[in-house]
Design a protein around this motif. Structure first.
Motif, PDB file in Angstrom:
ATOM      1  N   ILE A   9     -12.006  -8.989   1.690  1.00  0.00           N
ATOM      2  CA  ILE A   9     -12.140  -8.347   0.379  1.00  0.00           C
ATOM      3  C   ILE A   9     -10.978  -7.388   0.141  1.00  0.00           C
ATOM      4  O   ILE A   9     -10.405  -7.322  -0.969  1.00  0.00           O
ATOM      5  CB  ILE A   9     -13.484  -7.604   0.279  1.00  0.00           C
ATOM      6  CG1 ILE A   9     -14.644  -8.610   0.318  1.00  0.00           C
ATOM      7  CG2 ILE A   9     -13.536  -6.763  -0.989  1.00  0.00           C
ATOM      8  CD1 ILE A   9     -14.678  -9.592  -0.818  1.00  0.00           C
ATOM      9  N   GLU A  10     -10.618  -6.641   1.203  1.00  0.00           N
ATOM     10  CA  GLU A  10      -9.486  -5.714   1.078  1.00  0.00           C
ATOM     11  C   GLU A  10      -8.193  -6.467   0.747  1.00  0.00           C
ATOM     12  O   GLU A  10      -7.416  -6.057  -0.121  1.00  0.00           O
ATOM     13  CB  GLU A  10      -9.335  -4.926   2.371  1.00  0.00           C
ATOM     14  CG  GLU A  10      -8.175  -3.946   2.342  1.00  0.00           C
ATOM     15  CD  GLU A  10      -7.978  -3.256   3.684  1.00  0.00           C
ATOM     16  OE1 GLU A  10      -6.860  -2.797   3.929  1.00  0.00           O
ATOM     17  OE2 GLU A  10      -8.947  -3.205   4.478  1.00  0.00           O
ATOM     18  N   LYS A  11      -7.984  -7.601   1.442  1.00  0.00           N
ATOM     19  CA  LYS A  11      -6.777  -8.393   1.162  1.00  0.00           C
ATOM     20  C   LYS A  11      -6.806  -8.935  -0.265  1.00  0.00           C
ATOM     21  O   LYS A  11      -5.771  -8.964  -0.949  1.00  0.00           O
ATOM     22  CB  LYS A  11      -6.678  -9.547   2.155  1.00  0.00           C
ATOM     23  CG  LYS A  11      -6.353  -9.114   3.578  1.00  0.00           C
ATOM     24  CD  LYS A  11      -6.247 -10.322   4.492  1.00  0.00           C
ATOM     25  CE  LYS A  11      -5.901  -9.902   5.918  1.00  0.00           C
ATOM     26  NZ  LYS A  11      -5.804 -11.065   6.832  1.00  0.00           N
ATOM     27  N   SER A  12      -7.987  -9.367  -0.718  1.00  0.00           N
ATOM     28  CA  SER A  12      -8.098  -9.897  -2.081  1.00  0.00           C
ATOM     29  C   SER A  12      -7.818  -8.819  -3.101  1.00  0.00           C
ATOM     30  O   SER A  12      -7.079  -9.041  -4.088  1.00  0.00           O
ATOM     31  CB  SER A  12      -9.492 -10.489  -2.292  1.00  0.00           C
ATOM     32  OG  SER A  12      -9.652 -10.933  -3.620  1.00  0.00           O
ATOM     33  N   LEU A  13      -8.376  -7.624  -2.918  1.00  0.00           N
ATOM     34  CA  LEU A  13      -8.121  -6.515  -3.847  1.00  0.00           C
ATOM     35  C   LEU A  13      -6.656  -6.111  -3.825  1.00  0.00           C
ATOM     36  O   LEU A  13      -6.070  -5.758  -4.863  1.00  0.00           O
ATOM     37  CB  LEU A  13      -9.017  -5.328  -3.489  1.00  0.00           C
ATOM     38  CG  LEU A  13     -10.518  -5.505  -3.752  1.00  0.00           C
ATOM     39  CD1 LEU A  13     -11.295  -4.295  -3.248  1.00  0.00           C
ATOM     40  CD2 LEU A  13     -10.791  -5.728  -5.242  1.00  0.00           C
ATOM     41  N   THR A  14      -6.057  -6.146  -2.646  1.00  0.00           N
ATOM     42  CA  THR A  14      -4.635  -5.808  -2.532  1.00  0.00           C
ATOM     43  C   THR A  14      -3.784  -6.809  -3.304  1.00  0.00           C
ATOM     44  O   THR A  14      -2.828  -6.433  -4.023  1.00  0.00           O
ATOM     45  CB  THR A  14      -4.213  -5.790  -1.051  1.00  0.00           C
ATOM     46  OG1 THR A  14      -5.023  -4.850  -0.338  1.00  0.00           O
ATOM     47  CG2 THR A  14      -2.753  -5.407  -0.903  1.00  0.00           C
ATOM     48  N   ALA A  15      -4.141  -8.111  -3.156  1.00  0.00           N
ATOM     49  CA  ALA A  15      -3.371  -9.138  -3.880  1.00  0.00           C
ATOM     50  C   ALA A  15      -3.508  -8.964  -5.392  1.00  0.00           C
ATOM     51  O   ALA A  15      -2.518  -9.089  -6.151  1.00  0.00           O
ATOM     52  CB  ALA A  15      -3.842 -10.524  -3.452  1.00  0.00           C
ATOM     53  N   LYS A  88      -0.583   2.299   0.857  1.00  0.00           N
ATOM     54  CA  LYS A  88      -1.781   1.648   0.327  1.00  0.00           C
ATOM     55  C   LYS A  88      -2.994   2.501   0.690  1.00  0.00           C
ATOM     56  O   LYS A  88      -3.175   2.913   1.845  1.00  0.00           O
ATOM     57  CB  LYS A  88      -1.953   0.243   0.919  1.00  0.00           C
ATOM     58  CG  LYS A  88      -3.187  -0.469   0.362  1.00  0.00           C
ATOM     59  CD  LYS A  88      -3.280  -1.898   0.882  1.00  0.00           C
ATOM     60  CE  LYS A  88      -3.708  -1.972   2.321  1.00  0.00           C
ATOM     61  NZ  LYS A  88      -4.007  -3.366   2.737  1.00  0.00           N
ATOM     62  N   GLY A  89      -3.824   2.730  -0.277  1.00  0.00           N
ATOM     63  CA  GLY A  89      -5.028   3.511  -0.052  1.00  0.00           C
ATOM     64  C   GLY A  89      -6.277   2.654  -0.148  1.00  0.00           C
ATOM     65  O   GLY A  89      -6.386   1.837  -1.068  1.00  0.00           O
ATOM     66  N   ALA A 106      -5.869   0.954  -3.638  1.00  0.00           N
ATOM     67  CA  ALA A 106      -4.867   1.488  -4.580  1.00  0.00           C
ATOM     68  C   ALA A 106      -3.478   1.251  -4.015  1.00  0.00           C
ATOM     69  O   ALA A 106      -3.232   1.439  -2.817  1.00  0.00           O
ATOM     70  CB  ALA A 106      -5.103   2.968  -4.831  1.00  0.00           C
ATOM     71  N   LEU A 107      -2.542   0.853  -4.901  1.00  0.00           N
ATOM     72  CA  LEU A 107      -1.152   0.616  -4.526  1.00  0.00           C
ATOM     73  C   LEU A 107      -0.244   1.426  -5.449  1.00  0.00           C
ATOM     74  O   LEU A 107      -0.556   1.625  -6.648  1.00  0.00           O
ATOM     75  CB  LEU A 107      -0.794  -0.866  -4.648  1.00  0.00           C
ATOM     76  CG  LEU A 107      -1.516  -1.845  -3.719  1.00  0.00           C
ATOM     77  CD1 LEU A 107      -1.071  -3.278  -4.042  1.00  0.00           C
ATOM     78  CD2 LEU A 107      -1.252  -1.512  -2.259  1.00  0.00           C
ATOM     79  N   PRO A 108       0.899   1.865  -4.933  1.00  0.00           N
ATOM     80  CA  PRO A 108       1.852   2.561  -5.824  1.00  0.00           C
ATOM     81  C   PRO A 108       2.545   1.570  -6.759  1.00  0.00           C
ATOM     82  O   PRO A 108       2.811   0.423  -6.374  1.00  0.00           O
ATOM     83  CB  PRO A 108       2.828   3.200  -4.836  1.00  0.00           C
ATOM     84  CG  PRO A 108       2.777   2.333  -3.626  1.00  0.00           C
ATOM     85  CD  PRO A 108       1.361   1.839  -3.547  1.00  0.00           C
ATOM     86  N   VAL A 109       2.825   2.005  -7.988  1.00  0.00           N
ATOM     87  CA  VAL A 109       3.575   1.206  -8.959  1.00  0.00           C
ATOM     88  C   VAL A 109       5.015   1.721  -8.968  1.00  0.00           C
ATOM     89  O   VAL A 109       5.262   2.902  -9.261  1.00  0.00           O
ATOM     90  CB  VAL A 109       2.956   1.281 -10.356  1.00  0.00           C
ATOM     91  CG1 VAL A 109       3.780   0.457 -11.355  1.00  0.00           C
ATOM     92  CG2 VAL A 109       1.524   0.785 -10.330  1.00  0.00           C
ATOM     93  N   MET A 110       5.944   0.863  -8.593  1.00  0.00           N
ATOM     94  CA  MET A 110       7.335   1.261  -8.438  1.00  0.00           C
ATOM     95  C   MET A 110       8.158   0.764  -9.631  1.00  0.00           C
ATOM     96  O   MET A 110       7.946  -0.342 -10.149  1.00  0.00           O
ATOM     97  CB  MET A 110       7.907   0.676  -7.145  1.00  0.00           C
ATOM     98  CG  MET A 110       7.092   0.956  -5.901  1.00  0.00           C
ATOM     99  SD  MET A 110       7.043   2.713  -5.493  1.00  0.00           S
ATOM    100  CE  MET A 110       8.760   3.017  -5.125  1.00  0.00           C
ATOM    101  N   HIS A 111       9.104   1.592 -10.040  1.00  0.00           N
ATOM    102  CA  HIS A 111      10.074   1.201 -11.079  1.00  0.00           C
ATOM    103  C   HIS A 111      11.382   1.905 -10.762  1.00  0.00           C
ATOM    104  O   HIS A 111      11.458   3.141 -10.746  1.00  0.00           O
ATOM    105  CB  HIS A 111       9.573   1.606 -12.470  1.00  0.00           C
ATOM    106  CG  HIS A 111      10.511   1.211 -13.568  1.00  0.00           C
ATOM    107  ND1 HIS A 111      10.802  -0.107 -13.879  1.00  0.00           N
ATOM    108  CD2 HIS A 111      11.263   1.972 -14.444  1.00  0.00           C
ATOM    109  CE1 HIS A 111      11.651  -0.158 -14.881  1.00  0.00           C
ATOM    110  NE2 HIS A 111      11.952   1.116 -15.247  1.00  0.00           N
TER     111      HIS A 111
END
Length: 365
Positions: A9-15, A88-89, A106-111
């Protein structure tokens, strides 16, 4: 299984979070709040996932389940805090907004190599629990079915093994009761048939030995019964271990009741008791003449005592053989009296003849 499922589930949410972050990269501005909220609700509905977009300040720009303007600042959420720091949180806790346990990734959004915010995906833990409960039910049902099958197989196998063992137990009890002519069936497993064959061989050997012992006992009993001499065997404690018929009649006792009892209880003859005690103490055979009183009659005995040894030449008692010589002694007494009387009767005429012969000789002179 639980840990594996949580990991998946964690991998799926990360994807999912990764895919969304690519779509919103460079668009995280408060001016795009409406567009991002519409996008999050659309993607959340399609993926059945709660999607939340947060600015670096913790302000919620968009959420697929709630109005972002009514939501608290998320900067202190552990998964958001980790994402805004470039990691990753992951967190699982109770959501006061949806009133249920949620798993968050939660993942950081990079730009342009700069963190412009974070993207968070979440699904209810109740769905995970429901999935696990379904798996648990299947496992429990399958396990019960397997246990039932194994129980039936074990019962059949146990009966197959226990039936010949029960027959052997009954056969062994028959052997113990002396029914050594019976034989156990040598069927079934190799080990059980070998055991049955061993028991049958044992029974055959025991039967042969018992027959030999019985035959020897009968021969010994016949010899002792036919003897005119009395035979008495005692152990080291002066208890009778064997007595023949002649001895029982001579000592006026019962053969069966005498065995196992002390000599002092059976033979109330002080002289005979003393001779038995001396025989137990003696290392070599001894012999003695005894006189016993039976009513008003005297019984004269010639007794022989010798040590009684076992197969290891250890002394286990004494063997006493007594011979009633009363009649013989009477005949010897009669013979002595007869000789004395004859001598006395012949002495007078011989003396007279001798006197006449001397008188005649003197007359001729």
């Amino acid at each position: 299984l639980h840990d594996f499922h949580i990991t998946q589930i964690e991998k799926s949410l990360t994807a999912r979070a990764t895919l969304v972050s690519h779509q919103i990269s460079g668009k995280l501005y408060e001016a795009n709040s409406g567009e991002l909220d519409t996008l999050s609700k659309k993607l959340g509905k399609e993926t059945e996932t709660r999607i939340t977009i947060i600015l670096p300040s913790g302000v919620v720009l968009a959420d697929s389940k709630e109005d972002p303007s009514r939501m608290d600042n998320h900067a202190r959420r552990p998964e958001i805090d980790a994402a805004l720091k470039g990691r990753k949180g992951v967190s699982t806790r109770y959501s006061r907004t949806l009133l249920q346990n949620q798993m968050y990734v939660a993942l950081p959004v990079m730009h342009k190599e700069r963190i412009t915010g974070s993207i968070r995906t979440a699904i209810p833990v109740t769905e995970i629990d429901a999935t696990l409960d379904s798996v648990h039910g299947r496992i429990a049902g399958t396990g019960f079915l397997i246990a039932l099958i194994l129980a039936i197989l074990s019962l059949l196998l146990a009966r197959r093994i226990s039936r010949p063992l029960e027959q052997m137990r009954l056969g062994a009890e028959k052997f113990a009761l002396g029914e050594l002519d019976r034989r156990l069936p040598t069927t079934g497993a190799e080990e059980i048939s070998a055991l049955a064959e061993s028991l049958n061989n044992m029974a055959g050997q025991l039967d042969e030995r018992f027959q030999t012992v019985i035959r020897q006992r009968n021969e010994l009993e016949a010899v002792l019964t036919s003897m005119v001499e009395g035979v008495l065997a005692v152990d080291n404690n002066e208890q009778i271990i064997r007595i023949n018929k002649a001895a029982a009649e001579l000592f006026e006792t019962d053969m069966e009741q005498a065995v196992g009892r002390p000599v002092q209880e059976v033979l109330r003859k002080a002289e005979l008791q003393q001779f038995i005690a001396d025989s137990l103490q003696a290392r070599n055979p001894i012999e003695r003449d005894l006189v016993l009183l039976s009513g008003n009659n005297e019984i004269q005995l010639q007794a022989h005592g010798s040590p009684l040894l076992n197969a290891q030449d250890s002394k286990i008692g004494a063997l006493v053989v007594v011979n009633d010589v009363t009649r013989l002694r009477r005949l010897e007494s009669l013979r002595r009296d007869f000789v004395a009387n004859v001598s006395h009767e012949l002495k007078t005429p011989i003396t007279a003849i001798k006197g006449w012969a001397e008188t005649i000789r003197e007359s001729e002179d």
